[in-house]
Design an enzyme around this catalytic site. Structure first.
Site, short mmCIF file in Angstrom:
data_model
loop_
_atom_site.label_atom_id
_atom_site.label_comp_id
_atom_site.label_asym_id
_atom_site.label_seq_id
_atom_site.Cartn_x
_atom_site.Cartn_y
_atom_site.Cartn_z
N ASP A 174 -9.38 6.59 5.22
CA ASP A 174 -8.89 5.25 5.56
C ASP A 174 -8.81 5.14 7.08
O ASP A 174 -8.92 6.14 7.79
CB ASP A 174 -7.49 5.04 4.94
CG ASP A 174 -6.92 3.69 5.29
OD1 ASP A 174 -7.63 2.68 5.11
OD2 ASP A 174 -5.76 3.61 5.76
N SER A 175 -8.57 3.93 7.56
CA SER A 175 -8.41 3.73 8.99
C SER A 175 -7.14 4.42 9.51
O SER A 175 -7.01 4.62 10.70
CB SER A 175 -8.32 2.24 9.29
OG SER A 175 -7.31 1.66 8.49
N TYR A 200 -8.97 -1.26 11.37
CA TYR A 200 -10.37 -1.62 11.11
C TYR A 200 -10.49 -3.13 10.82
O TYR A 200 -11.55 -3.73 11.01
CB TYR A 200 -10.89 -0.88 9.88
CG TYR A 200 -11.27 0.58 10.06
CD1 TYR A 200 -11.09 1.25 11.26
CD2 TYR A 200 -11.81 1.30 8.98
CE1 TYR A 200 -11.43 2.60 11.39
CE2 TYR A 200 -12.16 2.63 9.11
CZ TYR A 200 -11.97 3.28 10.31
OH TYR A 200 -12.31 4.60 10.42
N GLY A 201 -9.41 -3.70 10.30
CA GLY A 201 -9.45 -5.06 9.75
C GLY A 201 -9.89 -6.13 10.72
O GLY A 201 -10.38 -7.19 10.32
N ASN A 211 -10.06 -0.97 2.33
CA ASN A 211 -10.79 -2.15 1.81
C ASN A 211 -11.80 -2.67 2.81
O ASN A 211 -12.91 -3.06 2.44
CB ASN A 211 -9.81 -3.26 1.47
CG ASN A 211 -9.01 -2.98 0.23
OD1 ASN A 211 -9.32 -3.48 -0.84
ND2 ASN A 211 -7.99 -2.15 0.35
N THR A 212 -11.43 -2.67 4.09
CA THR A 212 -12.34 -3.19 5.11
C THR A 212 -13.59 -2.31 5.18
O THR A 212 -14.73 -2.83 5.20
CB THR A 212 -11.65 -3.23 6.49
OG1 THR A 212 -10.39 -3.87 6.36
CG2 THR A 212 -12.49 -3.97 7.50
N GLU A 226 3.66 -1.55 8.80
CA GLU A 226 3.76 -0.40 9.71
C GLU A 226 5.14 -0.35 10.39
O GLU A 226 5.60 0.70 10.78
CB GLU A 226 2.65 -0.44 10.77
CG GLU A 226 1.27 -0.44 10.13
CD GLU A 226 0.44 0.78 10.47
OE1 GLU A 226 0.67 1.38 11.51
OE2 GLU A 226 -0.45 1.11 9.65
N CYS A 247 -5.98 -4.74 0.27
CA CYS A 247 -5.73 -4.00 1.52
C CYS A 247 -4.79 -2.85 1.19
O CYS A 247 -3.85 -3.01 0.40
CB CYS A 247 -5.08 -4.94 2.55
SG CYS A 247 -4.58 -4.08 4.06
N THR A 248 -5.07 -1.71 1.82
CA THR A 248 -4.28 -0.50 1.54
C THR A 248 -2.78 -0.67 1.75
O THR A 248 -1.99 -0.02 1.09
CB THR A 248 -4.73 0.62 2.50
OG1 THR A 248 -4.76 0.09 3.83
CG2 THR A 248 -6.07 1.17 2.11
N HIS A 249 -2.39 -1.52 2.71
CA HIS A 249 -0.98 -1.63 3.06
C HIS A 249 -0.18 -2.53 2.10
O HIS A 249 1.03 -2.44 2.03
CB HIS A 249 -0.84 -2.22 4.47
CG HIS A 249 -1.18 -1.26 5.56
ND1 HIS A 249 -2.40 -0.65 5.64
CD2 HIS A 249 -0.45 -0.80 6.62
CE1 HIS A 249 -2.42 0.14 6.71
NE2 HIS A 249 -1.25 0.06 7.31
#
Ligand code: DGL
Length: 267
Positions: A11-12, A43-44, A75-76, A153, A185-187
């Site tokens: 992941d980023s 990355y988004g 996801n990006t 974050e 999105c991962t978050h």
């Protein structure tokens, strides 16, 4: 490469740990190597070309570590780079978008699905294309929510400001009367409770992390490469700031993270 080889996940940064958490819950015997590209996050908001360059370098690093499969947790990066990675990397590579779309298509009764994600993911139209490929009659509505990643974050999962921002982003989507929403999105799984409060109980939230864990399980079974160890080992690499990753990563992973190694990737 054999059944004891690790699954590679990247992941980023930290976000992909939500995917790793879902995978370890379902597949506790698997060894996993996680790579968080903390030097290049986010990355988004970056271009396809730049993100694909990072994704390729990380995948080559994982292949050098003899992984049997690569999960693009971001996801990006899945939206931008999956097709390229599939062509250039010699182990199976899977991304979160196919699995998340399949789960949404299966869930929707009124054939109206919403997708939220980073600017890159939404602009790419990757979820829209995948959902239409799986079922042409499903209508897809999407919304980029660029402020969600920094809120997560900061650890502001259910702060008042977070709920206000969720409301603001989702106002138009709510008018579309979708019965399913994909957290693209991962978050976003960390905002799940707050999002559910805003959208109400009648809209089902699809967490791509859970969707991909199921896909990985089936793939390992079909290829007969499931690990037979008692307990899998987990190794973490980052491209910058390992201490920060250890500290915040535990929240995303739901478990303490230790011994994170910093590495420099070959271009
Ligand atoms: N991992 C990214 C994603 O799932 C979110 C964070 C970023 O922008 O790098 O799209």
């Amino acid at each position: 490469m054999n059944r004891k080889s690790a699954i590679g996940i990247f992941d980023s940064g930290l976000g992909g740990l939500t995917v790793m958490s879902a995978v370890t819950k379902l597949l506790p015997k698997e060894n996993i190597i996680y790579f968080g590209d903390t030097a290049h996050v986010p990355y988004g908001s970056k271009s396809n070309k730049v993100v694909t360059g990072f994704a390729l370098a990380i995948s080559k690093f994982l292949v050098k570590h003899d992984v049997k499969l690569i999960i693009v947790a971001c996801n990006t990066a899945s939206a931008f780079s999956l097709a390229d990675l599939k062509k250039k990397i010699k182990v199976p590579v899977i991304g979160v978008i196919t699995a998340g779309s399949a789960m949404a298509v299966k869930n929707t009764k009124n054939k109206r699905v919403a997708v939220i994600g980073t600017e890159g993911t939404i602009k790419s139209g990757a979820y829209l294309k995948e959902i239409k490929k799986q079922n042409k009659s499903v209508k897809v509505f999407s919304q980029a929510c660029p402020l969600f990643v920094p809120l997560v974050e900061e650890g502001w999962f259910d702060a008042k400001i977070t709920k206000d921002i969720i409301k603001e982003y989702l106002t138009e989507i709510l008018k579309k009367k979708t019965d399913t929403i994909i957290l693209g999105c991962t978050h976003y799984p960390l905002l799940k409770k707050s999002i559910q409060k805003v959208i109400g109980g009648n809209v089902e939230i699809i967490d791509s992390a859970i969707a991909i864990a199921n896909e990985v399980k089936n793939l390992l079974h079909d290829k007969n490469i499931e690990n037979d160890a008692k307990q899998g080992r987990h190794v973490f690499y980052v491209s910058d700031c390992p201490e920060k990753f250890e500290k915040l990563g535990s929240i995303f992973f739901g478990k303490k993270i230790k011994n994170v190694k910093k590495v420099e990737l070959e271009k």
